[in-house]
Scaffold this active site. Structure first.
Site, PDB file in Angstrom:
ATOM      1  N   GLU A 134      28.223  42.781-135.721  1.00 28.94           N
ATOM      2  CA  GLU A 134      27.184  43.048-136.611  1.00 28.94           C
ATOM      3  C   GLU A 134      27.546  42.435-137.915  1.00 28.94           C
ATOM      4  O   GLU A 134      28.545  43.045-138.492  1.00 28.94           O
ATOM      5  CB  GLU A 134      26.697  44.301-136.525  1.00 28.94           C
ATOM      6  CG  GLU A 134      26.272  44.849-135.164  1.00 28.94           C
ATOM      7  CD  GLU A 134      24.870  44.180-134.462  1.00 28.94           C
ATOM      8  OE1 GLU A 134      24.358  43.462-135.434  1.00 28.94           O
ATOM      9  OE2 GLU A 134      24.651  44.151-133.734  1.00 28.94           O
ATOM     10  N   ARG A 188      12.255  53.659-131.453  1.00 27.22           N
ATOM     11  CA  ARG A 188      11.378  53.214-130.444  1.00 27.22           C
ATOM     12  C   ARG A 188      11.316  54.342-129.453  1.00 27.22           C
ATOM     13  O   ARG A 188      10.371  54.610-128.882  1.00 27.22           O
ATOM     14  CB  ARG A 188      11.966  51.913-129.733  1.00 27.22           C
ATOM     15  CG  ARG A 188      10.864  51.339-128.925  1.00 27.22           C
ATOM     16  CD  ARG A 188      11.099  50.004-128.278  1.00 27.22           C
ATOM     17  NE  ARG A 188      12.564  49.777-127.706  1.00 27.22           N
ATOM     18  CZ  ARG A 188      13.110  50.363-126.745  1.00 27.22           C
ATOM     19  NH1 ARG A 188      12.069  50.636-125.734  1.00 27.22           N
ATOM     20  NH2 ARG A 188      14.374  50.150-126.166  1.00 27.22           N
ATOM     21  N   CYS A 202      22.562  53.187-133.815  1.00 25.39           N
ATOM     22  CA  CYS A 202      23.646  52.408-134.262  1.00 25.39           C
ATOM     23  C   CYS A 202      23.445  51.772-135.555  1.00 25.39           C
ATOM     24  O   CYS A 202      24.550  51.911-136.296  1.00 25.39           O
ATOM     25  CB  CYS A 202      23.827  51.385-133.101  1.00 25.39           C
ATOM     26  SG  CYS A 202      24.390  51.964-131.450  1.00 25.39           S
ATOM     27  N   HIS A 226      28.180  45.833-131.126  1.00 23.94           N
ATOM     28  CA  HIS A 226      27.545  46.142-129.996  1.00 23.94           C
ATOM     29  C   HIS A 226      28.166  45.469-128.682  1.00 23.94           C
ATOM     30  O   HIS A 226      28.478  44.348-128.806  1.00 23.94           O
ATOM     31  CB  HIS A 226      26.013  45.512-130.321  1.00 23.94           C
ATOM     32  CG  HIS A 226      25.124  46.662-130.861  1.00 23.94           C
ATOM     33  ND1 HIS A 226      24.284  46.564-131.970  1.00 23.94           N
ATOM     34  CD2 HIS A 226      24.782  48.021-130.339  1.00 23.94           C
ATOM     35  CE1 HIS A 226      23.844  47.430-132.212  1.00 23.94           C
ATOM     36  NE2 HIS A 226      23.971  48.548-131.116  1.00 23.94           N
TER      37      HIS A 226
HETATM   38  N1  PCA Z   1      23.448  52.393-128.484  1.00 18.23           N
HETATM   39  C1  PCA Z   1      22.091  52.753-129.476  1.00 18.23           C
HETATM   40  C2  PCA Z   1      22.677  54.101-130.058  1.00 18.23           C
HETATM   41  C3  PCA Z   1      23.659  54.479-129.221  1.00 18.23           C
HETATM   42  C4  PCA Z   1      24.121  53.382-128.722  1.00 18.23           C
HETATM   43  O1  PCA Z   1      25.380  53.237-128.108  1.00 18.23           O
HETATM   44  C5  PCA Z   1      21.929  51.720-130.491  1.00 18.23           C
HETATM   45  O2  PCA Z   1      22.002  50.497-130.485  1.00 18.23           O
HETATM   46  O3  PCA Z   1      21.131  52.195-131.570  1.00 18.23           O
END
Ligand code: PCA
Length: 218
Positions: free
Chosen positions: A84, A94, A147, A170
């Protein structure tokens, strides 16, 4: 655990959205206590809850005093490890979080700037991952859920501490999660762990990021 090594705070999340497992925590916990690039990894699990995750992160930052903070979360459906580049000062959920909260158009930090850029060398990390044969990409949105909230909070807290660098990755579905979704991409946990290790090694070794193409048109 040696106290003389600088520390890396590595966070993962607990399961959310009806999933039985969150591979972000599974991969992060496997690296707890490991030595990477002369740093000691301290892993912490954060709840997928807007309010509680922020409190836990603040406490962990105070306790661990890391040189590097890397948050890891699951973005099911993404085909690659996503480095990111940016976190925004926005909560727009959401689905409800694990505490039932569903904030809409609220800031993460009331008086914070609109966004922070990652202070980890994402291009050097990307290059290292690709060279190691791991699919990876630069992402320009961490979403607007927990996140992004934690990525923003990490960068905000790190900005107040001299020399502390922070960022967020991610990760895709595990194969067991993708098996329930026709056509969904996945990555095995061992590969995610290898990727985190490689990304952290590159982060430790790189103080000025490389200028490599990583943009997107849309
Ligand atoms: N993914 C979610 C929140 C926790 C996770 O592992 C996100 O992308 O916001």
């Amino acid at each position: 655990m040696s106290t003389s090594l600088p520390r890396i705070l590595l966070t993962g999340f607990d399961p959310f959205g009806g999933e039985p497992i969150n591979p972000s925590w599974e991969a992060v916990r496997a690296l707890h206590g490991k030595r990477i690039g002369g740093h000691r990894v301290v892993a912490r699990k954060l709840p997928t809850e807007f309010a509680a995750s922020l409190r836990l992160l603040q406490a962990a930052m105070r306790e661990v005093k890391p040189a590097i903070v890397l948050g890891v979360g699951q973005a099911g459906g993404r085909p690659q490890l996503s480095l990111e580049r940016v976190a925004i000062n926005l909560q727009d959920a959401r689905i409800p979080d694990n505490a039932g909260a569903q904030p809409v158009d609220e800031p993460v930090i009331a008086d914070g700037p609109a966004a922070y850029f990652s202070t980890l060398p994402i291009k050097a990390m990307l290059e290292a991952l690709l060279l190691a044969g791991l699919p990876a990409e630069i992402s320009h949105s961490a979403g607007t859920y927990v996140c992004n909230h934690i990525a923003y909070a990490m960068l905000h807290l790190a900005s107040k501490r001299r020399g502390v660098r922070a960022g967020f990755i991610h990760i895709p579905y595990l194969p067991t999660q993708a098996a329930r979704r026709r056509g969904a991409a996945s990555m095995a946990q061992a590969e995610v762990e290898r990727g985190l290790r490689i990304a952290l090694l590159a982060a430790v070794a790189t103080t000025i990021d490389r200028k490599l193409r990583g943009g997107s048109i849309a």
